[in-house]
Scaffold this active site. Structure first.
Site, PDB file in Angstrom:
ATOM      1  N   ARG A  51       0.789  -1.240   0.000  1.00 23.03           N
ATOM      2  CA  ARG A  51       0.000   0.000   0.000  1.00 23.03           C
ATOM      3  C   ARG A  51       0.820   1.287   0.000  1.00 23.03           C
ATOM      4  NH1 ARG A  51      -5.439  -0.745   3.627  1.00 23.03           N
ATOM      5  NH2 ARG A  51      -4.043  -0.454   5.409  1.00 23.03           N
ATOM      6  N   ASP A  52       2.145   1.182  -0.061  1.00 25.51           N
ATOM      7  CA  ASP A  52       2.946   2.411  -0.180  1.00 25.51           C
ATOM      8  C   ASP A  52       4.247   2.129  -0.931  1.00 25.51           C
ATOM      9  OD1 ASP A  52       3.396   5.109   0.051  1.00 25.51           O
ATOM     10  OD2 ASP A  52       4.202   5.004   2.098  1.00 25.51           O
ATOM     11  N   ILE A  53       4.126   1.421  -2.058  1.00 26.90           N
ATOM     12  CA  ILE A  53       5.291   1.177  -2.903  1.00 26.90           C
ATOM     13  C   ILE A  53       5.680   2.492  -3.579  1.00 26.90           C
ATOM     14  CG2 ILE A  53       6.124   0.017  -4.990  1.00 26.90           C
ATOM     15  CD1 ILE A  53       6.000  -1.861  -2.645  1.00 26.90           C
TER      16      ILE A  53
END
Length: 368
Positions: free
Chosen positions: A155-157
């Protein structure tokens, strides 16, 4: 325990955010989280649970070595220390364009108007795509695939959450995925109870790396949001230049490349549609059934603009990819270039049901 022998007050503060402080102690990184100051979707306990679940099983996930709660209700996480992240690595390969304009030529040539404004400074992307791009791509796909196999959505690549080995003199540095502060474990009953799978938060990802379905309020998203983020990172390798020092452009933007601007989701949506076209709502069933369909239709209409990339003939699709990622032409190996194009076209779908999974990408990369 190693953490018992480290006095964090004597450690070097490397980074501080709203939710964490990162310190360095010799060859270790220490992440300090305040247990009583979680800002959703950040959750320190879920982060540790995910890191413990992943263990040291994947060579592209930075392993958690130890964790420890303090008397001040802080949680300390111990990791191997790596000096540089991928964004910094990309930044260092942008070089100032030193071509100088000859003012005497302009004065002697009446056809060229004299302007008072100085020329815009350009910084050229000199990242060696033949040396790095395929290796980096494969490593990140392998890391994200491992997460998805373990029912975890990162969810935060983003490049800032990809660390590189200190030895960048090797053919291609080793990459590690970090920061599971807002990650989602679909197999963790505590997390799925607090955040049901069909009603996940949409305040995820950072800036330009947000997937289009999330921008239109789809809450039942899956690992496809990580694949989209990876697509945007890929596009950054294949841009030619920027006019702002320190900025690493992508094929889309949210306005944050402008001075004194934090960017906006609306500008990001417009940029995505400008570069890749607008699909009809009938072909974007996730938004039609689970998202802000009224907002989409109200702003962009129900029928699309006829320019959506995957509605075009194959040769047109390829030309759109090459226009948005112009340095693809610099890849010397024809087969490698074709693999990139095939993967990009598989990843670019606005519909997560049609967007390639990491396993499908790996299958493409394994082809001779």
């Amino acid at each position: 325990m190693k953490l018992d022998s480290i006095d964090i007050t004597h450690c070097q503060l490397v980074k501080s955010t709203r939710t964490a402080r990162i310190y360095r102690s010799d060859t270790y990184a220490i992440k300090c989280l305040a247990l009583d100051f979680d800002i959703p979707p950040h959750n320190a306990k879920f982060e540790v649970s995910i890191l413990n679940k992943l263990g040291n099983k994947c060579k592209h996930i930075l392993p958690l070595l130890e964790s420890k709660a303090t008397d001040n209700n802080d949680l300390l996480l111990l990791f191997p220390f790596e000096e540089m992240n991928l964004y910094e690595f990309m930044q260092m390969h942008y070089k100032r364009d030193r071509r100088k304009k000859n003012p005497y030529y302009d004065l002697l040539n009446p056809s060229i108007p004299i302007v008072a404004d100085p020329p815009v400074q350009k910084y050229t992307n000199q990242l060696d795509v033949n040396r790095y791009s395929l290796s980096f791509f494969r490593q990140m796909v392998e890391g994200i695939a491992f997460l998805h196999e373990n029912k975890i959505i990162h969810r935060d690549i983003k490049p800032q959450n990809i660390m590189l080995t200190n030895n960048t003199s090797t053919v291609s540095p080793k990459l590690y995925i970090i920061d599971f502060g807002i990650s989602y474990d679909m197999a963790n009953n505590s997390q799925t109870s607090a955040e049901p799978m069909d009603s996940k938060v949409t305040d995820i990802s950072t800036g330009i790396y947000k997937a289009p379905e999330v921008l239109f309020g789809v809450k039942c998203y899956d690992g496809g949001v990580d694949v989209w983020s990876l697509l945007i990172i890929i596009s950054q390798w294949f841009q030619r230049e920027t006019s702002r020092m320190g900025h690493v452009p992508a094929m889309i933007d949210d306005g944050s490349d402008d001075m004194n601007s934090d960017g906006s989701d609306f500008r990001l949506i417009c940029s995505i549609f400008e570069k890749l076209g607008i699909p009809s709502i009938q072909k974007w069933e996730e938004v039609a059934q689970h998202g802000s369909v009224d907002a989409f239709v109200g702003m962009f209409g129900a029928d699309g603009d006829g320019k959506y990339v995957l509605d075009q003939e194959k040769d047109v699709q390829i030309s759109i990819v090459e226009r948005n990622m112009p340095r693809l032409d610099e890849i010397a190996d024809v087969k490698v270039k074709q693999k990139f194009i095939n993967c990009i076209l598989g990843m670019v779908s606005f519909s997560p049901n049609e967007r390639w999974s990491c396993q499908r990408i790996l299958q493409e990369l394994e082809k001779p």
